[in-house]
Each structure stands twice: as C-alpha cells, then as structure tokens.
Design a protein around this motif. Structure first.
Motif, short mmCIF file in Angstrom:
data_model
loop_
_atom_site.label_atom_id
_atom_site.label_comp_id
_atom_site.label_asym_id
_atom_site.label_seq_id
_atom_site.Cartn_x
_atom_site.Cartn_y
_atom_site.Cartn_z
N UNK A 134 0.88 -1.21 -0.13
CA UNK A 134 -0.05 -0.19 -0.05
C UNK A 134 0.92 1.28 -0.02
N UNK A 135 0.42 2.44 -0.59
CA UNK A 135 1.26 3.51 -0.62
C UNK A 135 0.97 4.36 0.62
N UNK A 136 1.43 3.85 1.63
CA UNK A 136 1.46 4.34 2.81
C UNK A 136 2.83 4.30 3.65
N UNK A 137 2.93 5.27 4.53
CA UNK A 137 4.33 5.44 5.19
C UNK A 137 3.95 5.27 6.62
N UNK A 160 5.27 -1.42 12.01
CA UNK A 160 5.66 -2.57 10.99
C UNK A 160 4.61 -3.43 10.50
N UNK A 161 3.93 -3.97 11.42
CA UNK A 161 2.88 -4.80 11.08
C UNK A 161 1.84 -4.20 10.32
N UNK A 162 1.72 -2.85 10.13
CA UNK A 162 0.76 -2.46 9.26
C UNK A 162 1.08 -2.65 7.80
N UNK A 163 2.33 -2.89 7.37
CA UNK A 163 2.58 -2.99 6.13
C UNK A 163 2.83 -1.62 5.35
N UNK A 164 3.15 -1.62 4.13
CA UNK A 164 3.33 -0.22 3.51
C UNK A 164 4.69 0.03 3.18
N UNK A 165 5.18 1.23 3.10
CA UNK A 165 6.61 1.72 2.70
C UNK A 165 7.24 2.14 4.17
N UNK A 166 8.60 1.54 4.13
CA UNK A 166 9.31 2.13 5.37
C UNK A 166 10.78 2.26 4.87
N UNK A 167 11.46 3.44 5.61
CA UNK A 167 12.85 3.62 5.30
C UNK A 167 13.79 2.56 6.03
N UNK A 168 14.87 2.27 5.71
CA UNK A 168 15.73 1.22 6.39
C UNK A 168 15.81 1.35 7.69
N UNK A 169 15.85 2.57 8.09
CA UNK A 169 16.19 3.14 9.58
C UNK A 169 14.98 2.66 10.17
#
Length: 223
Positions: A134-137, A160-169
């Motif tokens: 999903x296009x969420x952060x 994190x469990x919500x899914x979507x986009x994350x930075x490596x940090x």
C-alpha cells in the motif's frame, strides 16, 4: 497479476537467497547505496551489493531511470534489515510479510534522492503496487531513527505490522541510518520530479568534485 520480475528491469543473478513463506501485510523498504548517481550505474552498484552479501530486490538510479533486479519478489533480501527479541523470541523482520521488497536507490543519505529527478519512479511503484504494497508510510518520514524518531520496540513492531513503505532505519531493530530525510509525499506520489518541479535538479551537479568512490561501508547495512 503480480510478476516476480519487474517488467523492463535488467536482471542480475542475485545468487542463493532464502525463501520464507511469510505472513502479514506486504512491505517495501527503501535504502540508499551511499554513492553518486551521476557516476555509478544501478548495475555497478547491484554487483557491488551482491559481492558484499547485501543483495536487494531492486537497485534504482533515480537520475538515469535504470533499474536492476537481483532477486525475485518471492525471495528475501540478502541485506540485513532488522530484528528484535520480544518475549524471548527473536524475529527477523525481513522474513515477515507476504513480501518484503527492498529498493536501493543510488544516492546518499546526505542528499535525499527525492530532491532531484526520480526517473522511472512511476513504473517502479506500479510493480510494488502489484504485490499489494500500500502507498502508505506508517512510521512517518524517515531520517529520524525509528518510528517518529524514538519509538519503543513494541510500538515499532506494531507500526511495521501495518505494512506499506518504510525507510531502512525504520525497520524494528535496524541499525541503519539510510535512506536519510527523503520526502515521503514526493516518493509515494510517483511524480518522478524533484522539489523544483519539471525535470528536477541534479543531486550531484557537474563540477561538484565528488570522487568516484563509495562512502565507508558499515556492514551489514548501507549507510
């Protein structure tokens, strides 16, 4: 229908990588290579990451638009993302989710790649969309260390469990500092241009004097 290999991307054999049938929401993790996108190609950086045992699914040069794929979407990245131990159980968060797709942009954390041209971004995001990312952060803008810049491990895991986009940090347990303070809005919009609009601005202008070398690596993550 989702394709394991991104259409139009150059393929480089990413070597042996484990396949885990993960559960949970699909995710995409963004990082950077720590190198000049005007000097280093996506293919060169993909081979370097492979040699260092830090393979990602995609390596993308936002200036040229070149995309190289090392691993099928159904495989897990060789790069360490982050892990935590909760209630005596260790979790490798890179093994979670139906997919956890890692994208390495050729660039540095000091000069966010969203400030310049993002050639080919729309196609790249479309492939991630096809895998249900999903296009969420959920963690908020990266570059502040973790969720909101100081969340507890439990809060980071819930996010994190919500899914979507994350930075490596922002991966729970990560020791990475990439990708830096990128603009989440520009990145997820898929517009493909930097803050100045139009064709964007070069991240590393000609004559900047940046040598053809990499920042000192801090294994096992890209910084």
């Amino acid at each position: 229908m989702a394709k394991a290999w991104m259409p139009g991307a150059e393929r480089i054999d990413g070597g042996p990588a484990h396949t885990v049938k993960g559960a949970g929401a699909p995710r995409a993790v963004w990082t950077v290579t720590g190198s000049d996108p005007g000097v280093w190609s996506a293919a060169e950086e993909a081979r370097r990451l492979l040699h260092e045992g830090r393979s990602t699914h995609l390596v993308w040069n936002p200036v040229s638009g070149e995309v190289v794929q090392l691993l099928a979407a159904t495989r897990r990245a060789g790069m360490a993302l982050g892990g935590t131990t909760i209630f005596g159980r260790h979790l490798d968060h890179g093994d979670e989710g139906r997919v956890c797709l890692v994208v390495a942009a050729v660039g540095t954390k000091e000069r966010p790649f969203t400030d310049g041209p993002m050639t080919g971004l729309s196609t790249l995001l479309g492939w991630l969309d096809s895998w249900g990312v999903s296009r969420t952060w959920p963690a908020g803008p990266p570059g502040r260390r973790g969720v909101g810049g100081g969340a507890t491990v439990e809060a980071a895991v819930r996010c994190w469990s919500r899914g979507g986009h994350f930075g490596h940090d922002q991966v729970p347990g990560s020791v990475a500092s990439a990708p830096g303070p990128v603009s989440v809005g520009l990145l997820l919009s898929g517009g493909g241009s930097g803050a100045s609009g139009g064709q964007g601005v070069p991240l590393f202008p000609k004559g900047s004097g940046m040598p053809r070398s990499h920042q000192e690596p801090q294994l096992p993550v890209i910084t």
